[in-house]
Design an enzyme around this catalytic site. Structure first.
Site, mmCIF file in Angstrom:
data_model
loop_
_atom_site.group_PDB
_atom_site.id
_atom_site.type_symbol
_atom_site.label_atom_id
_atom_site.label_comp_id
_atom_site.label_asym_id
_atom_site.label_seq_id
_atom_site.Cartn_x
_atom_site.Cartn_y
_atom_site.Cartn_z
ATOM 1 N N SER A 1 36.474 53.672 44.908
ATOM 2 C CA SER A 1 35.900 53.491 43.398
ATOM 3 C C SER A 1 35.522 52.138 43.105
ATOM 4 O O SER A 1 36.627 50.963 43.141
ATOM 5 C CB SER A 1 37.220 53.773 42.745
ATOM 6 O OG SER A 1 37.090 53.701 41.522
ATOM 7 N N HIS B 1 32.205 56.004 44.686
ATOM 8 C CA HIS B 1 32.807 56.723 43.620
ATOM 9 C C HIS B 1 32.594 55.837 42.347
ATOM 10 O O HIS B 1 32.811 54.455 42.283
ATOM 11 C CB HIS B 1 34.160 56.781 43.725
ATOM 12 C CG HIS B 1 34.949 57.610 42.663
ATOM 13 N ND1 HIS B 1 34.906 59.210 42.595
ATOM 14 C CD2 HIS B 1 35.598 57.264 41.872
ATOM 15 C CE1 HIS B 1 35.446 59.509 41.526
ATOM 16 N NE2 HIS B 1 36.004 58.428 40.743
ATOM 17 N N ASP C 1 32.814 55.348 38.383
ATOM 18 C CA ASP C 1 33.483 55.826 37.525
ATOM 19 C C ASP C 1 32.817 55.492 36.089
ATOM 20 O O ASP C 1 32.680 54.373 35.540
ATOM 21 C CB ASP C 1 34.927 54.935 37.181
ATOM 22 C CG ASP C 1 35.794 55.876 38.467
ATOM 23 O OD1 ASP C 1 36.003 56.864 38.383
ATOM 24 O OD2 ASP C 1 36.406 55.043 39.024
ATOM 25 N N MET D 1 32.806 55.906 32.036
ATOM 26 C CA MET D 1 33.989 56.102 31.040
ATOM 27 C C MET D 1 32.975 55.713 29.705
ATOM 28 O O MET D 1 32.522 54.554 29.285
ATOM 29 C CB MET D 1 34.949 55.015 31.075
ATOM 30 C CG MET D 1 35.874 55.315 32.411
ATOM 31 S SD MET D 1 37.511 54.307 32.570
ATOM 32 C CE MET D 1 37.810 54.644 34.227
ATOM 33 N N HIS E 1 31.771 60.089 38.631
ATOM 34 C CA HIS E 1 32.863 60.831 38.057
ATOM 35 C C HIS E 1 32.760 60.524 36.326
ATOM 36 O O HIS E 1 32.928 59.415 35.867
ATOM 37 C CB HIS E 1 34.147 60.031 38.542
ATOM 38 C CG HIS E 1 35.533 60.687 37.913
ATOM 39 N ND1 HIS E 1 36.749 60.069 38.206
ATOM 40 C CD2 HIS E 1 35.686 61.605 37.075
ATOM 41 C CE1 HIS E 1 37.611 60.595 37.426
ATOM 42 N NE2 HIS E 1 36.924 61.821 36.816
ATOM 43 N N MET F 1 33.676 60.723 33.179
ATOM 44 C CA MET F 1 34.779 60.723 32.124
ATOM 45 C C MET F 1 34.149 60.459 30.694
ATOM 46 O O MET F 1 34.598 59.394 30.179
ATOM 47 C CB MET F 1 35.914 59.725 32.499
ATOM 48 C CG MET F 1 36.545 60.213 33.763
ATOM 49 S SD MET F 1 37.561 58.988 34.478
ATOM 50 C CE MET F 1 36.441 57.804 35.537
ATOM 51 N N MET G 1 42.706 65.166 39.764
ATOM 52 C CA MET G 1 43.130 63.918 39.307
ATOM 53 C C MET G 1 44.693 63.624 39.742
ATOM 54 O O MET G 1 45.509 64.498 39.277
ATOM 55 C CB MET G 1 43.047 63.670 37.802
ATOM 56 C CG MET G 1 41.346 63.452 37.389
ATOM 57 S SD MET G 1 40.370 62.090 38.167
ATOM 58 C CE MET G 1 41.409 60.562 37.793
ATOM 59 N N ASP H 1 42.104 61.618 43.368
ATOM 60 C CA ASP H 1 41.681 60.251 42.570
ATOM 61 C C ASP H 1 42.594 59.723 41.955
ATOM 62 O O ASP H 1 43.199 60.450 40.986
ATOM 63 C CB ASP H 1 40.378 60.576 41.919
ATOM 64 C CG ASP H 1 39.646 59.313 41.273
ATOM 65 O OD1 ASP H 1 40.261 58.274 41.406
ATOM 66 O OD2 ASP H 1 38.695 59.425 40.075
HETATM 67 C C1 DX5 Z 1 40.918 56.567 37.199
HETATM 68 C C2 DX5 Z 1 39.475 56.431 37.976
HETATM 69 C C3 DX5 Z 1 39.840 56.044 39.269
HETATM 70 C C4 DX5 Z 1 40.447 54.704 39.564
HETATM 71 C C5 DX5 Z 1 41.412 55.034 40.841
HETATM 72 O O1 DX5 Z 1 40.233 56.527 35.861
HETATM 73 O O2 DX5 Z 1 39.020 57.828 37.793
HETATM 74 O O3 DX5 Z 1 38.605 56.342 40.201
HETATM 75 O O4 DX5 Z 1 39.267 53.856 39.994
HETATM 76 O O5 DX5 Z 1 41.623 53.516 40.889
HETATM 77 P P1 DX5 Z 1 43.093 53.270 41.714
HETATM 78 O O6 DX5 Z 1 42.387 53.866 43.457
HETATM 79 O O7 DX5 Z 1 43.375 51.885 41.907
HETATM 80 O O8 DX5 Z 1 44.014 54.114 41.480
HETATM 81 ZN ZN ZN Z 2 37.258 58.388 39.272
#
Ligand code: DX5
Ligand code: ZN
Length: 246
Positions: free
Chosen positions: A9, A34, A36, A38, A75, A77, A168, A202
């Site tokens: 990620s 990956h 992310d 948001m 991903h 969000m 998750m 994740d």
């Molecule tokens: C959290 C994200 C993850 C995050 C994971 O909301 O969706 O992808 O980056 O980070 P680690 O591996 O540090 O928990």
């Molecule tokens: Zn993620």
């Protein structure tokens, strides 16, 4: 289970060196990236949008086959997943993974009329993502029961079935949180029913938690802080892969 797919990620990468960080992690043995996304509505944090994805795409070769090396696993969000499908396709996304919770109830919509109009069923959204020639993933938060997925996975129309399920193992929003082993029974149940499904986990994954996740049947492994915070990221990636493929 299908073979391991390791997806670092980039949330934990140095955002000021993002292009380099992305190509480095692929060079260190990662399969996918990956990514992310948001929006500050669906989760209490903001990362980046499609223009940044476009830029990092130029540092990482497009996969030569579906699910191949260099796949951008986005991903999403975000509160309105349908709205951004085309934009992310154009930015170079290969797998568009939306949240079940956002598909059924768009929090960005105010009035009841507007809400029902903008509401998209997960199946319709999967079809729409496939129509844009991307793989489709569906994610569930810790508070969402795995039971919401059976009807979607049992769909007889292949175009409306997801290519991946993301379970998750933290509350989405931030990297570096503690792994929630309480979510693993969802993975076990999914694996029992679907031996060939790509099941992604994740949140909080690393050398200390991978065995539990692998034993439950997860094969797509996201790791942010464990990879980008490591002295030897290649070694961490290799260890995660070994635990899944053993
Ligand atoms: C959290 C994200 C993850 C995050 C994971 O909301 O969706 O992808 O980056 O980070 P680690 O591996 O540090 O928990
Ligand atoms: Zn993620």
């Amino acid at each position: 289970s299908p073979s391991a797919i390791i997806a670092p990620s980039i949330l934990s990468a140095d955002f000021a060196e993002l292009g380099r960080a992305c190509s480095d992690t692929i060079g260190q043995g990662a399969d996918w990236l990956h990514v992310d996304i948001m929006d500050g509505h669906f989760v209490p944090n903001i990362t980046f949008g499609a223009p940044v994805v476009t830029k990092i795409r130029s540092h990482v070769a497009k996969p030569t086959q579906k699910h191949g090396k260099g796949t951008f696993d986005c991903h999403m969000m975000i509160a309105e997943p349908k709205k951004w499908v085309k934009e992310f396709k154009n930015a170079g996304c290969d797998l568009y993974c939306f949240h079940y919770e956002a598909a059924i109830d768009s929090t960005a919509v105010e009035s009841p009329e507007e809400r029902s109009e903008k509401k998209t069923s997960p199946k319709e959204l999967i079809r729409y993502i496939h129509d844009q020639d991307m793989l489709a993933g569906i994610a569930i938060k810790p508070d969402t029961s795995v039971d919401v997925l059976w009807d979607i996975l049992e769909n007889t129309d292949e175009n409306e079935r997801p290519d991946m399920v993301l379970v998750m193992t933290v509350h989405p929003g931030f990297g570096g949180q503690k792994f929630m082993a309480s979510e693993l029974p969802k993975v076990t149940e999914l694996r029992k029913r679907y031996p060939n499904l790509n099941i992604e986990v994740d949140g909080g994954l690393g050398p200390g938690t991978i065995d539990q996740a692998a034993d439950a049947g997860a094969n797509v492994i996201v790791a942010g802080s464990a990879v980008f915070g490591a002295k030897d990221p290649a070694d961490v990636i290799a260890k995660l892969r070994e635990a899944v493929d053993k």
